[in-house]
Design a protein around this motif. Structure first.
Motif, PDB file in Angstrom:
ATOM      1  N   LYS A   1     -13.891  38.476  -9.322  1.00 54.99           N
ATOM      2  CA  LYS A   1     -13.883  37.745  -8.052  1.00 54.99           C
ATOM      3  C   LYS A   1     -14.980  36.697  -8.088  1.00 54.99           C
ATOM      4  CE  LYS A   1     -12.592  36.743  -3.941  1.00 54.99           C
ATOM      5  NZ  LYS A   1     -11.228  36.278  -3.644  1.00 54.99           N
ATOM      6  N   LYS A   2     -14.595  35.453  -7.848  1.00 51.57           N
ATOM      7  CA  LYS A   2     -15.565  34.365  -7.854  1.00 51.57           C
ATOM      8  C   LYS A   2     -15.606  33.720  -6.485  1.00 51.57           C
ATOM      9  CE  LYS A   2     -14.678  33.263 -12.668  1.00 51.57           C
ATOM     10  NZ  LYS A   2     -13.580  32.729 -13.447  1.00 51.57           N
ATOM     11  N   TYR A   3     -16.814  33.336  -6.083  1.00 53.17           N
ATOM     12  CA  TYR A   3     -16.970  32.517  -4.891  1.00 53.17           C
ATOM     13  C   TYR A   3     -17.554  31.193  -5.349  1.00 53.17           C
ATOM     14  CZ  TYR A   3     -16.190  36.784  -2.284  1.00 53.17           C
ATOM     15  OH  TYR A   3     -15.643  37.926  -1.766  1.00 53.17           O
ATOM     16  N   GLY A   4     -16.722  30.214  -5.514  1.00 49.96           N
ATOM     17  CA  GLY A   4     -17.187  28.954  -6.078  1.00 49.96           C
ATOM     18  C   GLY A   4     -17.694  29.216  -7.484  1.00 49.96           C
ATOM     19  N   SER A   5     -18.955  28.850  -7.717  1.00 50.86           N
ATOM     20  CA  SER A   5     -19.509  29.036  -9.061  1.00 50.86           C
ATOM     21  C   SER A   5     -20.159  30.405  -9.200  1.00 50.86           C
ATOM     22  CB  SER A   5     -20.530  27.938  -9.345  1.00 50.86           C
ATOM     23  OG  SER A   5     -21.580  28.032  -8.393  1.00 50.86           O
ATOM     24  N   VAL A   6     -20.267  31.129  -8.075  1.00 50.50           N
ATOM     25  CA  VAL A   6     -20.921  32.444  -8.143  1.00 50.50           C
ATOM     26  C   VAL A   6     -19.894  33.503  -8.518  1.00 50.50           C
ATOM     27  CG1 VAL A   6     -22.200  34.179  -6.867  1.00 50.50           C
ATOM     28  CG2 VAL A   6     -22.602  31.751  -6.433  1.00 50.50           C
ATOM     29  N   VAL A   7     -20.187  34.244  -9.564  1.00 48.26           N
ATOM     30  CA  VAL A   7     -19.277  35.308  -9.993  1.00 48.26           C
ATOM     31  C   VAL A   7     -19.736  36.611  -9.341  1.00 48.26           C
ATOM     32  CG1 VAL A   7     -18.300  36.517 -11.953  1.00 48.26           C
ATOM     33  CG2 VAL A   7     -18.924  34.112 -12.159  1.00 48.26           C
ATOM     34  N   ALA A   8     -18.958  37.070  -8.367  1.00 49.14           N
ATOM     35  CA  ALA A   8     -19.323  38.305  -7.667  1.00 49.14           C
ATOM     36  C   ALA A   8     -18.941  39.517  -8.505  1.00 49.14           C
ATOM     37  CB  ALA A   8     -18.647  38.357  -6.303  1.00 49.14           C
TER      38      ALA A   8
END
Lengths: 333, 270
Positions: free
Chosen positions: A14-21
């Motif tokens: 799961k990614k939020y924009g460039s942040v990989v959660a």
């Protein structure tokens, strides 16, 4: 024949924009067992729970709960799971009874069955006396119990608890643990996230340690502890002045150098050989007339495990940029 | 899941929201107190200046439909704030993890807000009667006037439901909606005759749906003729205020019901 696991996830991303959660998480929880998902804030624990409970769709990966594909049949999965989130999701203007009755109705149990189930759960969670009071008047521990009761209305075979004891005082926490142990002994499969190592140690059959969206270790509490190393000898001397002498005396017994904590009059040293080492240590101290208030063999705690695995302690880190990003992204999503 | 579940589930959610009105009556008291205050302020403070000849009596009759429209539109912010609150407290997470109809949460919320608006309209109607407002038409025409007000408010509720799902907290709903709702309810025929407005504002006010619903209610209550403050309008929306109101309500519902429901399916607590 292998039984279908209660929870199975493969390659969750799961990614939020460039942040990989979440960065490729695999989980398997056999039916009737407890999996503890352990990690600091922002590690991805809540994201995993949200995906498995159909609240969030992963970018990649597959998941099954109670043998049902979470992504393909979210509606059916919801019948088989109970969720109690990080914040007790009780309606504070409704009474305890009304909260549970409403959830029963929304599970389509029917009017009569919903009421019966609500009364049953209030009794089970020791909320009978408070059942007709608005939940606003409840203590933190009572709200959590009511929220957990809400997750149990349909007696789901699989239960997800996201930090079930965060924010509770020690007594309420112990009470909650007893409740959870009772549920598990009744056969419920439980996935719980926690920041408390003690909690994972006590409740979980298997622990998965997660940090920055990746699984960094998994196994039973004992297996994780043995990854960090074996047992340690801990001695607390009566007189701080004797700590140096005690250290010189005991060093030959250890497999590593002793660590001294002057303020606590404390000495900690890795050893091997079990009780015989302890007995020998006590004899040596006795011979030299060094008094000890406490002495014992310590197994490493999960705190030690976490520190060793992640390089940082399992502390709550509110400024974690990943978590902050995660939250704003979700608002926008 | 059967189709009927939507209605059954929405009723359960609506009941839950109405229990809150019962438990926290302050909410209802304050949502009705401010329109009552508006009635009294406008009727007695501005009334004399706007309608010197009639001593404000004619203005009071003119005013009530406008206050009704303003109040039900403002009432829609309750929908948004309530939903934002549910999202914030994790209650939406709980609902979304249940095998209930996903449309029922918003349907139930907007339904309970209709009930809320009915209560508020009754209280305000009584206040209006006290200050000299009269219904000069038949019962059914007046009833149709009230229904139009409620239908219009119901549509606005869905806009606010959507707003409530995209903003981070209930406080933001209130602040954000005031920026839109204040001009919408004031640049209209709610409190002043349109002829007093300068050109561009007048054009905006004539096509403002709040003006249309106000005009419709005024006509249906019989508060326009022979009131010198409410001359026969010439702009199309105000000549056909009932139709124009219904077109607006339908358009808003067609856009915002799917939009809000789609947003709901994606929302999680913060």
């Amino acid at each position: 024949m292998m039984e279908t696991p209660a929870i199975q996830a493969r390659g969750l991303v799961k990614k939020y924009g460039s942040v990989v959660a979440l960065d490729g998480v695999d989980l398997t929880v056999p039916t009737g067992t407890v999996l503890g998902l352990l990690g600091p804030n922002g590690a991805g624990k809540t994201t995993i729970v949200r995906i498995l409970t159909t609240l969030l769709r992963p970018d990649e990966g597959t998941a099954e709960v109670a043998g049902i594909d979470v992504l393909a049949h979210p509606g059916e999965v919801r019948r088989s799971l109970g969720l109690s989130g990080q914040y007790a999701a009780v309606d504070e203007y409704l009474t305890g009874f009304e909260n549970l009755d409403m959830i029963g109705r929304l599970y389509h149990l029917g009017r009569k069955a919903s009421r019966e189930r609500a009364r049953e759960l209030l009794a089970q969670f020791n909320l009978e006396d408070a059942g007709n009071r608005p939940a606003k008047t409840y203590s933190g521990g009572m709200r959590r119990r009511l929220d957990l009761a809400g997750a149990l209305v349909a007696a789901p075979p699989v239960l997800f608890l996201d930090e079930p004891t965060t924010g509770l005082d020690p007594r309420s926490r112990t009470e909650m643990w007893a409740v959870l142990q009772g549920l598990v002994s009744g056969g419920t499969t439980l996935l719980l996230t926690t920041q408390y190592l003690e909690e994972a140690d006590l409740l979980a059959d298997e622990i998965v340690v997660i940090d920055h969206g990746k699984i960094i270790a998994q196994g039973t509490a004992d297996q994780l502890k043995s990854q960090v190393g074996g047992e340690r000898l801990e001695v607390t001397v009566t007189d701080p002045a004797t700590l140096e002498a005690a250290s010189r005396l005991l060093t030959p017994l250890g497999v590593g150098a002793p660590v001294l904590a002057e303020h606590q009059r404390n000495l900690l040293m890795p050893v091997s050989g079990g009780v015989s080492v302890l007995r020998e240590a006590l004899r040596l101290l006795d011979d030299q007339g060094i008094g000890a208030d406490d002495a014992g063999l310590r197994r490493p705690t999960l705190d030690d495990v976490f520190l060793t695995l992640t390089g940082h302690a399992a502390e709550v880190d509110d400024d974690d940029p990943a978590e902050a990003q995660h939250q704003t992204e979700e608002v926008k999503a | 899941m059967s189709r009927l579940d939507v209605f059954a589930d929405a009723a359960v959610v609506a009941k839950r929201n109405l229990i809150k009105i019962k438990r926290v009556p302050d909410l209802l008291v304050f949502t009705t107190l401010s329109p009552i205050m508006f009635v009294l302020l406008f009727a007695y403070v501005f009334g004399g200046a706007i309608d010197p000849a009639g001593g404000g009596g004619g203005y009071r009759e003119f005013l009530i439909a406008g206050i009704f429209a303003q109040t039900v539109v403002f009432g829609a912010t309750i929908t948004g704030a309530g939903i934002a609150d549910d999202v914030q407290k994790g209650i939406v997470d709980r609902f979304r993890s249940l095998p209930m109809s996903p449309s029922a949460v918003l349907a139930g919320r907007t339904l309970s807000d209709v009930v809320n608006n009915v209560i508020v309209l009754v209280v305000m109607g009584l206040t209006g009667l006290l200050v000299g407002w009269r219904i000069r038409t038949s019962f059914f025409e007046a009833l149709w006037g009230f229904i139009l007000l409620l239908v219009f408010a119901y549509a606005i509720s869905w806009v606010m439901a959507w707003v409530g799902l995209i903003v981070p907290s209930p406080e933001v709903v209130n602040n954000a909606s005031f920026v839109i709702i204040f001009p919408l309810t004031f640049v209209a025929n709610t409190f002043v005759p349109l002829d007093t407005l300068p050109g561009p504002l007048k054009a905006f006010a004539e096509w403002n749906p709040v003006s249309a619903v106000t005009q419709a209610a005024r006509n249906l209550f019989g508060n326009t003729d022979p009131n010198p403050l409410a001359p026969h309008p010439t702009a199309w929306p105000l000549v056909h205020p009932e139709l124009y109101t219904l077109i607006w309500a339908a358009a808003v519902l067609i856009i915002f019901v799917p939009l809000a429901n789609a947003q709901y399916r994606r929302s999680t607590s913060r």
